[in-house]
Motif scaffolding. Sequence first.
Motif, PDB file in Angstrom:
ATOM      1  N   UNK A 151       0.832  -1.200   0.000  1.00  0.00           N
ATOM      2  CA  UNK A 151       0.000   0.000   0.000  1.00  0.00           C
ATOM      3  C   UNK A 151       0.870   1.256   0.000  1.00  0.00           C
ATOM      4  N   UNK A 152       0.384   2.340  -0.565  1.00  0.00           N
ATOM      5  CA  UNK A 152       1.163   3.592  -0.586  1.00  0.00           C
ATOM      6  C   UNK A 152       1.563   4.034   0.816  1.00  0.00           C
ATOM      7  N   UNK A 153       2.834   4.329   0.980  1.00  0.00           N
ATOM      8  CA  UNK A 153       3.340   4.784   2.268  1.00  0.00           C
ATOM      9  C   UNK A 153       3.708   3.680   3.230  1.00  0.00           C
ATOM     10  N   UNK A 154       3.335   2.424   2.927  1.00  0.00           N
ATOM     11  CA  UNK A 154       3.670   1.303   3.808  1.00  0.00           C
ATOM     12  C   UNK A 154       5.101   0.846   3.540  1.00  0.00           C
ATOM     13  N   UNK A 155       5.815   0.569   4.607  1.00  0.00           N
ATOM     14  CA  UNK A 155       7.180   0.046   4.508  1.00  0.00           C
ATOM     15  C   UNK A 155       7.206  -1.293   5.223  1.00  0.00           C
ATOM     16  N   UNK A 156       7.457  -2.356   4.469  1.00  0.00           N
ATOM     17  CA  UNK A 156       7.412  -3.713   4.999  1.00  0.00           C
ATOM     18  C   UNK A 156       8.815  -4.316   5.003  1.00  0.00           C
ATOM     19  N   UNK A 157       9.186  -4.919   6.125  1.00  0.00           N
ATOM     20  CA  UNK A 157      10.509  -5.510   6.297  1.00  0.00           C
ATOM     21  C   UNK A 157      10.393  -6.937   6.800  1.00  0.00           C
ATOM     22  N   UNK A 158      11.386  -7.756   6.441  1.00  0.00           N
ATOM     23  CA  UNK A 158      11.458  -9.127   6.955  1.00  0.00           C
ATOM     24  C   UNK A 158      12.754  -9.304   7.725  1.00  0.00           C
ATOM     25  N   UNK A 159      12.732 -10.236   8.622  1.00  0.00           N
ATOM     26  CA  UNK A 159      13.914 -10.639   9.391  1.00  0.00           C
ATOM     27  C   UNK A 159      14.222 -12.079   9.006  1.00  0.00           C
ATOM     28  N   UNK A 160      15.488 -12.356   8.722  1.00  0.00           N
ATOM     29  CA  UNK A 160      15.903 -13.690   8.290  1.00  0.00           C
ATOM     30  C   UNK A 160      17.074 -14.177   9.130  1.00  0.00           C
ATOM     31  N   UNK A 161      17.171 -15.490   9.222  1.00  0.00           N
ATOM     32  CA  UNK A 161      18.300 -16.139   9.872  1.00  0.00           C
ATOM     33  C   UNK A 161      18.692 -17.324   9.005  1.00  0.00           C
TER      34      UNK A 161
END
Length: 284
Positions: free
Chosen positions: A177-187
């Motif tokens: 969505x506009x303005x949304x910032x999505x991040x993932x964490x990985x190991x």
Amino acid sequence: MTSAAPQDLVVTQATLADWPVISGWAAAEGWNPGLSDGPAFFAQDPEGFFLGRIDGEPASAISVVRHGPDFAFLGCYLVRPDLRGRGHGLTTWKTALAHAGNRTVGLDGVVAQQDNYRQSGFRLAHRTVRFTGTAPERATPAGVRPTVPADLAALTGYDSACHPADRPRFLAAWLTAPGHRALVREDGGRLTGYGVIRPGHDTLRVGPLFADTADDARALFDALTADAAGREVAIDVPEPNAAGVTLAEQAGLRPSFETARMYTGPVRAYAAQRVFGVTTLELG
């Protein structure tokens, strides 16, 4: 001026074009809705939003969004301030709740309405506390990166493990969505959490914040807010997640608002210990 009686209220399904009215009322109540929430909400269940009108003018609102064959979530329950106390809310509630059918219904109820929800068959699961404050200065930790389209299948599976029902249509729209910032964490290439930050009417909003461990959640929170240092940020933390409460407190955030997660019946088991921040109080 003649007061409108409940029978004068006409409740019909709302469309996305009606969303500015609903979100504007929510903002006026201090709920701080996200600026781009509407399209993602309607993507999950475009028939799950309702407006009550009197003489064609919006008077009340509610959403009962279906998340599958067994679960629905109620939110956006609002009556225009000048029309409260006349039965319009109850009429809107009864009309919209039929949309859930036989599904268990969940909601995040404000304190003032919780007794009314109990009378309608909802039972308390836990409190949720909104923590608000100034985002601290943080560097982006290692192992955190922005989401990419190829992550969607893994993220959908992870989200489903952290929520009482699957919501793939919502999630696909929410992540982009506009303005949304999505991040993932990985190991080691394994997904250990994800989070989203988005602009709200009053503050930035973090939600969801789902993670395997407190360290994963802290890394995601720090990365999500790294570009927001000095700005106001809010996150809704389920009170039973003590590590989530600690995370918010250690970030310098303070309780500003509370709701109660309530259900009308059983919900499928999900990884509540991974829920460090609720996605949204409107859809769960």
